[in-house]
Design an enzyme around this catalytic site. Structure first.
Site, PDB file in Angstrom:
ATOM      1  N   GLU A  17      -3.648   6.117  -3.441  1.00  0.00           N
ATOM      2  CA  GLU A  17      -2.275   5.696  -3.697  1.00  0.00           C
ATOM      3  C   GLU A  17      -1.787   6.173  -5.064  1.00  0.00           C
ATOM      4  O   GLU A  17      -0.610   6.491  -5.248  1.00  0.00           O
ATOM      5  CB  GLU A  17      -2.170   4.165  -3.606  1.00  0.00           C
ATOM      6  CG  GLU A  17      -0.756   3.645  -3.577  1.00  0.00           C
ATOM      7  CD  GLU A  17      -0.566   2.536  -2.575  1.00  0.00           C
ATOM      8  OE1 GLU A  17       0.388   2.619  -1.773  1.00  0.00           O
ATOM      9  OE2 GLU A  17      -1.351   1.576  -2.581  1.00  0.00           O
ATOM     10  N   GLU A  60      -7.744  -1.090   0.311  1.00  0.00           N
ATOM     11  CA  GLU A  60      -6.934  -2.308   0.377  1.00  0.00           C
ATOM     12  C   GLU A  60      -7.339  -3.257   1.510  1.00  0.00           C
ATOM     13  O   GLU A  60      -7.409  -4.473   1.324  1.00  0.00           O
ATOM     14  CB  GLU A  60      -5.449  -1.940   0.505  1.00  0.00           C
ATOM     15  CG  GLU A  60      -4.805  -1.485  -0.799  1.00  0.00           C
ATOM     16  CD  GLU A  60      -5.094  -0.036  -1.142  1.00  0.00           C
ATOM     17  OE1 GLU A  60      -4.582   0.445  -2.164  1.00  0.00           O
ATOM     18  OE2 GLU A  60      -5.843   0.637  -0.381  1.00  0.00           O
TER      19      GLU A  60
END
Length: 265
Positions: free
Chosen positions: A118, A138
């Site tokens: 990310e 995540e």
């Protein structure tokens, strides 16, 4: 060198390069609100500096480039009932990535260790240490990514590989990142910054306005319908014919048989 608490900002005028280092090695350089705020400030500083033509982003220490958002900070906000603060943080992330995409200067990630993909979604080039690892962890802590990667990753990787990273939380090697196409070069760990600087110098031999226009054509024009994108890239190209650098480039290479001396004008 400008002083920050959570990042390091260094400028190398002779190379026309700024180096931004995430500096929370004790937390695997996790992106806290404070570090993101400083990172954003440093990016704007580099963007506004005519002596900076390229930017390198790296991480302090040997363990991590940036492991992603600070999970401890997230948990503190959850336990305090401040979910709105997490949303605010993710919206800030989205603004920072978009600024990076629109900035008319190339951004090189020099990835030295664990890297949450990310964090590199809006850079232009990726040089990775042989020790680097890439992933999207995540889901392993019970959350889906909220800072843009679910939209961008399928655009530069196949949706199947994007889903593999997103669903499994698996970390892959730098060599695998190179094979998949989101790492440009894998280098020995001890030569990472040297190689990133060499790439920045190679880019900076070219006309900076032309490099910036080309980046805009790829990042912004690539988001447009094809006919609109074609018009956009043509307009960017024609604007270069009004620059001093274009005249210098043609005279130097075709008439005077020397390397051009570009000025960004």
């Amino acid at each position: 060198m400008t002083e920050y608490k959570h990042i390091i900002y260094q400028k190398f005028p002779e190379d026309k390069v700024a180096v931004i280092t995430f500096n929370r090695p004790e937390a695997r350089n996790a992106m806290s609100v404070a570090m993101l705020t400083e990172f954003n400030d440093a990016l704007h500083k580099a963007a506004d500096d005519p002596e900076v033509w390229s930017i390198i982003v790296t991480g302090a220490g040997d363990k991590a480039f940036c492991s992603g958002g600070d999970a401890k900070e997230f948990l503190a906000n959850v336990e305090a009932g401040k979910i709105s603060e997490i949303e605010k943080f993710n919206r800030f992330n989205l603004d920072v990535w978009r600024f990076m995409e629109k900035m008319r200067k190339p951004i090189i990630a020099a990835v030295n260790g664990f890297c949450n993909i990310e964090v590199i979604q809006a850079v232009d080039l990726v040089i990775a240490s042989q020790n680097a690892k890439f992933g999207l962890p995540e889901v392993t802590i019970g959350v889906s990514p909220g800072a843009g990667i679910t939209v961008r990753l399928p655009r530069f990787l196949s949706k199947y590989w994007a889903k593999y990273f997103l669903f499994t939380g698996e970390w892959v090697s730098a060599e695998e990142g190179y094979r998949l196409g989101f790492v440009n070069k894998v280098v020995p760990h001890e030569k990472l910054l040297e190689e990133a600087m060499a790439l920045a110098r190679k880019i900076n031999k070219n006309a900076p306005l032309a490099v910036g226009a080309t980046k805009a054509c790829v990042n912004l024009g690539g988001e447009m319908p094809i006919d609109e994108g074609m018009e956009y890239q043509l307009k960017e190209s024609i604007l270069m014919f009004y620059t001093e650098d274009l005249k210098e480039g043609i005279r130097a290479r075709f008439y005077e048989k020397r390397e051009p001396r570009f000025t960004g004008k």
